[in-house]
Design a protein around this motif. Structure first.
Motif, PDB file in Angstrom:
ATOM      1  N   LEU A 106       3.326   4.890  -0.078  1.00 26.93           N
ATOM      2  CA  LEU A 106       2.105   4.144   0.175  1.00 26.93           C
ATOM      3  C   LEU A 106       0.873   5.003  -0.057  1.00 26.93           C
ATOM      4  CD1 LEU A 106       1.777   3.789   4.062  1.00 26.93           C
ATOM      5  CD2 LEU A 106       3.741   4.861   3.019  1.00 26.93           C
ATOM      6  N   ASN A 107      -0.180   4.333  -0.499  1.00 24.90           N
ATOM      7  CA  ASN A 107      -1.521   4.905  -0.527  1.00 24.90           C
ATOM      8  C   ASN A 107      -2.468   3.863   0.052  1.00 24.90           C
ATOM      9  OD1 ASN A 107      -2.170   3.052  -2.600  1.00 24.90           O
ATOM     10  ND2 ASN A 107      -1.778   4.557  -4.222  1.00 24.90           N
ATOM     11  N   ARG A 108      -3.766   4.055  -0.095  1.00 15.35           N
ATOM     12  CA  ARG A 108      -4.698   3.129   0.549  1.00 15.35           C
ATOM     13  C   ARG A 108      -4.879   1.826  -0.213  1.00 15.35           C
ATOM     14  NH1 ARG A 108      -7.803   8.185   2.288  1.00 15.35           N
ATOM     15  NH2 ARG A 108      -7.401   8.263   4.513  1.00 15.35           N
ATOM     16  N   GLN A 109      -4.116   1.655  -1.289  1.00 15.55           N
ATOM     17  CA  GLN A 109      -4.211   0.423  -2.056  1.00 15.55           C
ATOM     18  C   GLN A 109      -2.876  -0.314  -2.135  1.00 15.55           C
ATOM     19  OE1 GLN A 109      -7.092  -0.680  -3.243  1.00 15.55           O
ATOM     20  NE2 GLN A 109      -6.246  -2.539  -4.128  1.00 15.55           N
ATOM     21  N   ARG A 110      -1.790   0.428  -2.225  1.00 11.72           N
ATOM     22  CA  ARG A 110      -0.486  -0.174  -2.463  1.00 11.72           C
ATOM     23  C   ARG A 110       0.576   0.378  -1.517  1.00 11.72           C
ATOM     24  NH1 ARG A 110      -3.152  -3.479  -4.415  1.00 11.72           N
ATOM     25  NH2 ARG A 110      -3.348  -4.042  -6.603  1.00 11.72           N
ATOM     26  N   LEU A 111       1.592  -0.463  -1.265  1.00  8.60           N
ATOM     27  CA  LEU A 111       2.793  -0.054  -0.552  1.00  8.60           C
ATOM     28  C   LEU A 111       3.980  -0.395  -1.434  1.00  8.60           C
ATOM     29  CD1 LEU A 111       3.642  -0.502   3.183  1.00  8.60           C
ATOM     30  CD2 LEU A 111       5.315  -1.163   1.458  1.00  8.60           C
ATOM     31  N   ILE A 112       4.824   0.606  -1.707  1.00 11.97           N
ATOM     32  CA  ILE A 112       5.951   0.459  -2.625  1.00 11.97           C
ATOM     33  C   ILE A 112       7.251   0.536  -1.842  1.00 11.97           C
ATOM     34  CG2 ILE A 112       7.073   1.353  -4.689  1.00 11.97           C
ATOM     35  CD1 ILE A 112       4.198   0.364  -5.159  1.00 11.97           C
ATOM     36  N   VAL A 113       8.155  -0.414  -2.101  1.00  8.73           N
ATOM     37  CA  VAL A 113       9.486  -0.388  -1.508  1.00  8.73           C
ATOM     38  C   VAL A 113      10.493  -0.302  -2.643  1.00  8.73           C
ATOM     39  CG1 VAL A 113      11.171  -1.635  -0.106  1.00  8.73           C
ATOM     40  CG2 VAL A 113       8.738  -1.748   0.467  1.00  8.73           C
ATOM     41  N   CYS A 114      11.377   0.710  -2.576  1.00  8.30           N
ATOM     42  CA  CYS A 114      12.342   0.950  -3.644  1.00  8.30           C
ATOM     43  C   CYS A 114      13.748   0.654  -3.166  1.00  8.30           C
ATOM     44  CB  CYS A 114      12.227   2.404  -4.122  1.00  8.30           C
ATOM     45  SG  CYS A 114      13.331   2.822  -5.496  1.00  8.30           S
ATOM     46  N   GLY A 142      16.980   6.209  -4.587  1.00  4.41           N
ATOM     47  CA  GLY A 142      15.658   5.650  -4.326  1.00  4.41           C
ATOM     48  C   GLY A 142      14.538   6.545  -4.808  1.00  4.41           C
ATOM     49  N   LEU A 143      14.767   7.251  -5.885  1.00  3.97           N
ATOM     50  CA  LEU A 143      13.773   8.188  -6.395  1.00  3.97           C
ATOM     51  C   LEU A 143      12.565   7.446  -6.951  1.00  3.97           C
ATOM     52  CD1 LEU A 143      13.054  11.144  -7.074  1.00  3.97           C
ATOM     53  CD2 LEU A 143      14.218  10.818  -9.269  1.00  3.97           C
ATOM     54  N   CYS A 144      11.384   7.777  -6.443  1.00  7.51           N
ATOM     55  CA  CYS A 144      10.141   7.199  -6.940  1.00  7.51           C
ATOM     56  C   CYS A 144       8.985   8.029  -6.407  1.00  7.51           C
ATOM     57  CB  CYS A 144       9.981   5.731  -6.532  1.00  7.51           C
ATOM     58  SG  CYS A 144       9.863   5.465  -4.746  1.00  7.51           S
ATOM     59  N   ALA A 145       7.830   7.873  -7.034  1.00  5.71           N
ATOM     60  CA  ALA A 145       6.625   8.577  -6.596  1.00  5.71           C
ATOM     61  C   ALA A 145       5.436   7.667  -6.814  1.00  5.71           C
ATOM     62  CB  ALA A 145       6.440   9.881  -7.374  1.00  5.71           C
ATOM     63  N   LEU A 146       4.457   7.768  -5.908  1.00  5.45           N
ATOM     64  CA  LEU A 146       3.234   6.970  -6.005  1.00  5.45           C
ATOM     65  C   LEU A 146       2.043   7.898  -5.890  1.00  5.45           C
ATOM     66  CD1 LEU A 146       1.860   4.118  -6.025  1.00  5.45           C
ATOM     67  CD2 LEU A 146       1.917   4.244  -3.516  1.00  5.45           C
ATOM     68  N   SER A 147       1.102   7.765  -6.810  1.00  2.84           N
ATOM     69  CA  SER A 147      -0.120   8.562  -6.739  1.00  2.84           C
ATOM     70  C   SER A 147      -0.876   8.221  -5.469  1.00  2.84           C
ATOM     71  CB  SER A 147      -0.998   8.287  -7.960  1.00  2.84           C
ATOM     72  OG  SER A 147      -2.304   8.788  -7.768  1.00  2.84           O
ATOM     73  N   ILE A 148      -1.316   9.252  -4.731  1.00  3.51           N
ATOM     74  CA  ILE A 148      -2.057   8.984  -3.498  1.00  3.51           C
ATOM     75  C   ILE A 148      -3.498   8.601  -3.777  1.00  3.51           C
ATOM     76  CG2 ILE A 148      -0.569  10.582  -2.259  1.00  3.51           C
ATOM     77  CD1 ILE A 148      -2.930  12.526  -2.127  1.00  3.51           C
ATOM     78  N   ASN A 149      -3.939   8.766  -5.013  1.00  7.73           N
ATOM     79  CA  ASN A 149      -5.284   8.359  -5.409  1.00  7.73           C
ATOM     80  C   ASN A 149      -5.266   6.856  -5.657  1.00  7.73           C
ATOM     81  OD1 ASN A 149      -7.800   7.964  -6.510  1.00  7.73           O
ATOM     82  ND2 ASN A 149      -7.566   9.448  -8.159  1.00  7.73           N
TER      83      ASN A 149
END
Length: 447
Positions: A106-114, A142-149
């Motif tokens: 998660l970041n301040r725009q999106r929440l990702i569920v893998c 469940g490998l994934c990454a989300l930019s915190i920006n």
């Protein structure tokens, strides 16, 4: 641990997972009885700021920066994600999915569920499901990454189960950006830097770590962790300024690499024996087979850490604590190690503090082991003598350190939201009683 929660993450009785928040100011751990949140803005003291015993056997717990929003998944209900406002002790919402949840980002725009073969993208402002990526390549870890920006919100996940392809997806505009052929063998770890302009990756072999530009997908750096044996790299993390990259594995060594472009002539560097030998290797590599010359041209670790034990899963991060660069390692045996890093000369990092992640605050303080006084006077030891006004943490420009923890403070405005997200406002994240299924089927059961 982080990114490997449900599929082989760091586990022992009482410890289900561990993850640092997006700016490495907080550590969240899942336990047999619930979860705990710690503040890691000081070296000498590890403060437990919240403890919950509502959900047993927690194997995923993720906190949104230093805000009151926390996401929890437990072994009791591995298909359901619960989103809490822990300061208020209320549930914001919960979602159920068709299969086991393997990771949450998660970041301040999106929440990702893998899940193993699908990825769900939610708008974190109202938790609405925006997009479902179905039939993704099998991803059992469940490998994934989300930019915190949150202004770009790039999402990265494996593009193949047999080779190291990386799909980079724009979670804001809901479109694929690029595919990066990163490795010959399947991926083991991926991570973005804070600004979302670089992506680091490692394969299951664990010998080479590569860094790519985002969104172009061009290779910028290539580092060699080792040649003698294959290892399982469990954690990759950039420093806040993206000048360093750390990698931990199931071995006793944590490697820290320095991201610097070497000039063609090398005139800027002070001549040393190692630099001379390096030039000789570079010159000789032109006469060798491509595979051999590639190995010789790869950069080695700038600094290293020798952990006390091997064959344990751990999660590492690079942070600035009390104005000094530090390496933090949370291990599967329930300990947090803090090391000083010499950003000028590198070398072996100095262990300055060890904290236990179990017991009361007083018990953890008594168990803290400080070894900084016995260390030689390195850059970090010398800098530590400079007086400071108090704990200083590394924060990203434009981000509130408290992020809404205190009453009335707000998270900065989203690029694509109508207004700022204030986690203390009941109308911003109102509790939702019914479960929402990730496959768009509503259910009426309550938590």
């Amino acid at each position: 641990m982080e990114g490997e929660d449900a599929a082989g993450g760091a586990r022992r009785p009482g410890l289900g997972c561990a993850s640092f928040n997006q700016d490495s100011t907080s550590l969240a751990v899942g336990t047999k009885t619930g979860y705990r949140l710690f503040s890691v803005t000081a070296v000498d003291r590890l403060e437990c700021i919240h403890e919950s015993a509502e959900s047993p056997d927690v194997y995923i717990v993720e906190r949104l920066f230093s805000s009151s929003l926390v996401v929890v998944v437990s072994q009791a209900m591995p298909r359901r994600m619960n989103v809490y406002h822990f300061k208020k002790g209320t549930e914001i919402c919960n979602y159920s999915y068709s299969n086991t949840i393997l990771a949450v980002r998660l970041n301040r725009q999106r929440l990702i569920v893998c899940l193993e073969e699908s990825v769900y993208i939610h708008n974190i402002k109202d938790m609405k499901l925006l997009k479902t990526l179905l039939n993704t390549p099998p991803n059992p870890s469940g490998l994934c990454a989300l930019s915190i920006n949150h202004s770009n919100s790039y999402l990265a996940y494996p593009g193949s189960a047999t080779i190291g392809e990386i799909i980079v997806y724009d979670a804001n505009n809901l479109s694929t950006v690029t595919m990066i052929p990163a490795h010959d063998s399947p991926l083991a770890a991926i991570t973005f830097n804070a600004s979302g302009t670089k992506l680091a990756s490692a394969s299951e072999r664990g010998t080479v770590i590569r860094v790519f530009s985002i969104p172009e997908g061009l290779r910028l750096f290539e580092f060699r962790r080792g040649m003698k044996r294959y290892v399982n790299i469990s954690s990759l993390s950039f420093s806040p300024d993206a000048q360093f990259l750390c990698a931990s594995s199931n071995t006793e060594t944590v490697h820290i690499f320095k991201l610097e472009q070497h000039g063609p002539s090398g005139e800027e560097e002070t001549p040393t024996w190692s630099a001379y030998v390096g030039k000789m290797f570079t010159a000789a590599s032109s006469y060798l087979p491509a595979q051999v010359s590639g190995m010789m041209s790869q950069d080695r670790a700038f600094a290293t850490v020798r952990l006390h034990t091997a064959c344990q899963k751990n999660v590492c991060t690079l942070a600035t604590i009390q104005k000094l660069p530090r390496l933090l390692v949370a291990s599967s045996d329930g300990q947090l190690f803090i090391y000083n890093i010499d950003p000028q000369d590198g070398g072996e990092c100095t262990l300055v503090q060890t904290h236990r992640l179990f017991g009361s605050n007083e018990d953890r303080d008594e168990a803290g082991v400080s070894e900084g006084s016995a260390a030689p006077q390195s850059y970090a030891a010398t800098a530590a003598t400079v007086p400071t006004s108090g704990p200083v943490s590394a924060t990203l420009t434009g981000y509130s350190e408290d992020g809404g923890v205190s009453k009335g403070e707000v998270i900065p405005e989203h690029e694509f939201a109508a207004g700022p997200v204030c986690l203390d406002d009941e109308t911003e994240f109102p509790p939702i009683n019914r479960c929402r299924d990730g496959s768009r089927r509503d259910k009426s059961r309550r938590p």
